[in-house]
Design a protein around this motif. Structure first.
Motif, PDB file in Angstrom:
ATOM      1  N   LEU A 252       7.478  23.916 -10.455  1.00 18.67           N
ATOM      2  CA  LEU A 252       6.529  22.939 -10.015  1.00 18.67           C
ATOM      3  C   LEU A 252       5.324  23.625  -9.488  1.00 18.67           C
ATOM      4  O   LEU A 252       5.051  24.091  -8.265  1.00 18.67           O
ATOM      5  N   SER A 253       4.546  24.221 -10.393  1.00 15.33           N
ATOM      6  CA  SER A 253       3.180  24.751  -9.996  1.00 15.33           C
ATOM      7  C   SER A 253       2.231  24.371  -9.587  1.00 15.33           C
ATOM      8  O   SER A 253       1.095  23.916 -10.213  1.00 15.33           O
ATOM      9  N   GLY A 254       2.272  23.837  -8.386  1.00 14.99           N
ATOM     10  CA  GLY A 254       1.342  23.140  -7.487  1.00 14.99           C
ATOM     11  C   GLY A 254       0.321  24.095  -7.058  1.00 14.99           C
ATOM     12  O   GLY A 254       0.542  25.264  -6.911  1.00 14.99           O
ATOM     13  N   TRP A 255      -0.772  23.582  -6.679  1.00 12.12           N
ATOM     14  CA  TRP A 255      -1.918  24.414  -6.208  1.00 12.12           C
ATOM     15  C   TRP A 255      -1.507  25.196  -4.894  1.00 12.12           C
ATOM     16  O   TRP A 255      -2.250  26.276  -4.780  1.00 12.12           O
ATOM     17  N   LEU A 256      -0.607  24.693  -4.024  1.00 11.76           N
ATOM     18  CA  LEU A 256      -0.657  25.413  -2.785  1.00 11.76           C
ATOM     19  C   LEU A 256       0.409  26.516  -2.877  1.00 11.76           C
ATOM     20  O   LEU A 256       0.536  27.523  -1.997  1.00 11.76           O
ATOM     21  N   GLY A 257       0.978  26.504  -4.189  1.00  7.68           N
ATOM     22  CA  GLY A 257       1.721  27.837  -4.702  1.00  7.68           C
ATOM     23  C   GLY A 257       1.110  28.830  -5.362  1.00  7.68           C
ATOM     24  O   GLY A 257       1.322  29.831  -5.772  1.00  7.68           O
ATOM     25  N   HIS A 258      -0.352  28.511  -5.458  1.00  6.44           N
ATOM     26  CA  HIS A 258      -1.232  29.303  -6.368  1.00  6.44           C
ATOM     27  C   HIS A 258      -1.806  30.628  -5.266  1.00  6.44           C
ATOM     28  O   HIS A 258      -1.853  30.702  -4.169  1.00  6.44           O
ATOM     29  N   ALA A 259      -2.157  31.657  -6.027  1.00  5.46           N
ATOM     30  CA  ALA A 259      -2.413  32.827  -5.260  1.00  5.46           C
ATOM     31  C   ALA A 259      -3.755  32.614  -4.673  1.00  5.46           C
ATOM     32  O   ALA A 259      -3.787  33.121  -3.363  1.00  5.46           O
ATOM     33  N   ALA A 260      -4.647  31.819  -4.874  1.00  2.00           N
ATOM     34  CA  ALA A 260      -5.890  31.639  -4.207  1.00  2.00           C
ATOM     35  C   ALA A 260      -6.041  30.079  -4.160  1.00  2.00           C
ATOM     36  O   ALA A 260      -6.946  29.575  -5.169  1.00  2.00           O
ATOM     37  N   PRO A 261      -5.509  29.251  -3.398  1.00  5.25           N
ATOM     38  CA  PRO A 261      -5.670  28.120  -3.717  1.00  5.25           C
ATOM     39  C   PRO A 261      -7.024  27.255  -3.457  1.00  5.25           C
ATOM     40  O   PRO A 261      -7.550  26.437  -4.291  1.00  5.25           O
TER      41      PRO A 261
END
Ligand SMILES: Cc1ncc(COP(=O)(O)O)c(C=O)c1O
Length: 419
Positions: A252-261
């Motif tokens: 569930l690759s959402g934006w807040l699990g991104h390295a640099a949201p």
């Protein structure tokens, strides 16, 4: 059978008794359902009011930074980590237990497949909590049959492990019986069979000592609204062993699990470590309530922490079994939890042919437990706030309900949506 004075003496000598002051227990209620929904901590209402009026009302969007909203998932995760034998930076509070199961099962399956292409099977217990099984079924379905779920009876679990097993998924303390797996031994057996080990700690976190690292487990999820007292629908938590830290995949690759949201790039790049298991924007009000709940458990630290809570829980549950079996003998109750306190979590279950009606009659008397189909009366003991005298009083009510046939009143047969 013991008189009330025996239980009152135990309360008077209980070093943990003061922890009950942390909770707003309604008068006249004997609450034996903290394994479903923990009691409201007194600090929660003020905290939520502060978050609403100051942080949201005045701070507005600035509060993501100034009130630390953006750090809540990791901060609460670090607190929960201390209760489950995980390290700092290894746990995040996020989503629900069901959603977290999806994430870690997907990750485990991918790691297993990369190691050995024939490992495509999830093994679990037929009596596991249904959401665990349903999530695994949904995931298997999504793979078009490449992944399968094998559900077997509890006693057959270990002999079912095979070179096809990718992951063994179990709930540490069974929701219906309270039976507790030997976490280190079962984890070792899974690893000996070449499988990864995923634990659901819904009925363990805050209730029994858990040491995920010592057990060598691979993944864990757990619930915020039961023994962590985080409130109805509280966010859950998720843990992955540090050895998988750069390998586990977030489906569930959402934006807040991104390295640099806040770089807002079009391509997904997972954050380092467990932070990638955050998906989208966290529910800040619920997170604040969860933190208050977790703090009520951490408040036991100076008094011996989970080891002391566990010792009290074993005393309470042993006393409840003994008192019920003495006072309500011959009234149709059969113990459905392990008799040995070391083999169960912090709940006691009795089977009764009219368990639903009996529980409704108890609830009408202010003794709140719950019912699990088809015939289980479930009583949760939360040593943070359950008193020894509650054991005596609850059993007196149970005796009254059964001996007078009070439960036969037609109003107790009406089935509620939530049991
Ligand atoms: C073992 C277990 N897992 C998961 C859940 C619930 O998951 P969710 O919070 O996603 O509804 C429960 C609820 O009682 C449970 O007992």
């Amino acid at each position: 059978m013991q008189p009330r004075s025996h239980f009152e003496a135990l309360d008077a000598a209980d070093p943990l008794a003061g922890l009950r002051q942390q909770f707003s227990l309604p008068p006249g209620v004997i609450y034996l359902d903290g394994n479903s929904l923990g009691v409201l901590p007194t600090r929660t209402a003020a905290r939520i009011a502060g978050v609403v009026s100051h942080e949201w009302g005045e701070g507005l969007i600035r509060s993501w930074n100034s009130a630390g909203w953006i750090d809540l998932a990791a901060r609460i995760g670090d607190k929960i980590a201390t209760l489950i034998g995980a390290g700092p930076g290894e746990v995040v509070a996020a989503d629900s237990t069901s959603v977290n199961l999806f994430k870690v099962l997907a990750a485990a399956l991918r790691i297993a497949r990369e190691n050995d292409a024939q490992r495509t099977e999830i093994v679990s217990e037929l009596g596991n909590f249904p959401t665990d099984l349903y999530i695994a079924q949904g995931l298997a379905d999504l793979t078009g049959g490449a992944v399968t779920l094998k559900m077997v009876e509890r006693e057959d679990i270990l002999k079912t492990l095979s070179p096809r097993t990718a992951v063994l998924m179990l709930t540490h303390v069974n929701y219906k019986t309270g039976a507790m797996w030997d976490m280190p031994a079962v984890t070792q057996a899974a690893h000996d069979a070449g499988a990864l080990m995923l634990w659901d700690l819904a009925h363990s976190a805050g209730a029994v000592p858990v040491d995920l690292r010592a057990a060598g487990a691979d993944f864990a999820v757990g619930c915020g609204y039961k023994y962590l007292n985080g409130g109805p629908g509280a966010p859950a938590f998720v843990w992955a062993h540090a050895q998988h830290v750069e390998r586990f995949w977030q489906p569930l690759s959402g934006w807040l699990g991104h390295a640099a949201p806040f770089a807002f790039t079009p391509d997904y790049q997972p954050a380092t470590g467990i932070a990638r298991y955050v998906c989208g924007t966290p529910p800040v009000l619920s997170m604040a309530a969860l933190e208050c709940g977790v703090d009520t458990v951490l408040a036991a630290e100076p008094l011996g922490g989970l080891a002391a809570l566990r010792a009290k829980s074993m005393t309470l549950t042993d006393a409840f079994v003994a008192q019920v079996e003495a006072r309500c003998a011959g009234m149709g109750l059969t113990l459905a939890s392990p008799r040995d306190a070391t083999l169960r979590g912090s709940q006691i279950c009795f089977a009764h042919a009219n368990a639903y009606e009996v529980m409704q009659a108890l609830i009408a008397r202010g003794v709140i437990g719950d019912f699990r189909a088809p015939d289980i009366l479930r009583f949760g003991f939360t040593p943070l706030y359950t008193q020894h005298a509650d054991v005596f009083d609850a059993v007196e009510h149970l005796h009254a309900v059964l001996s007078t046939g009070e439960w036969r009143d037609a109003r107790y047969a009406k089935r509620n949506a939530v049991t």
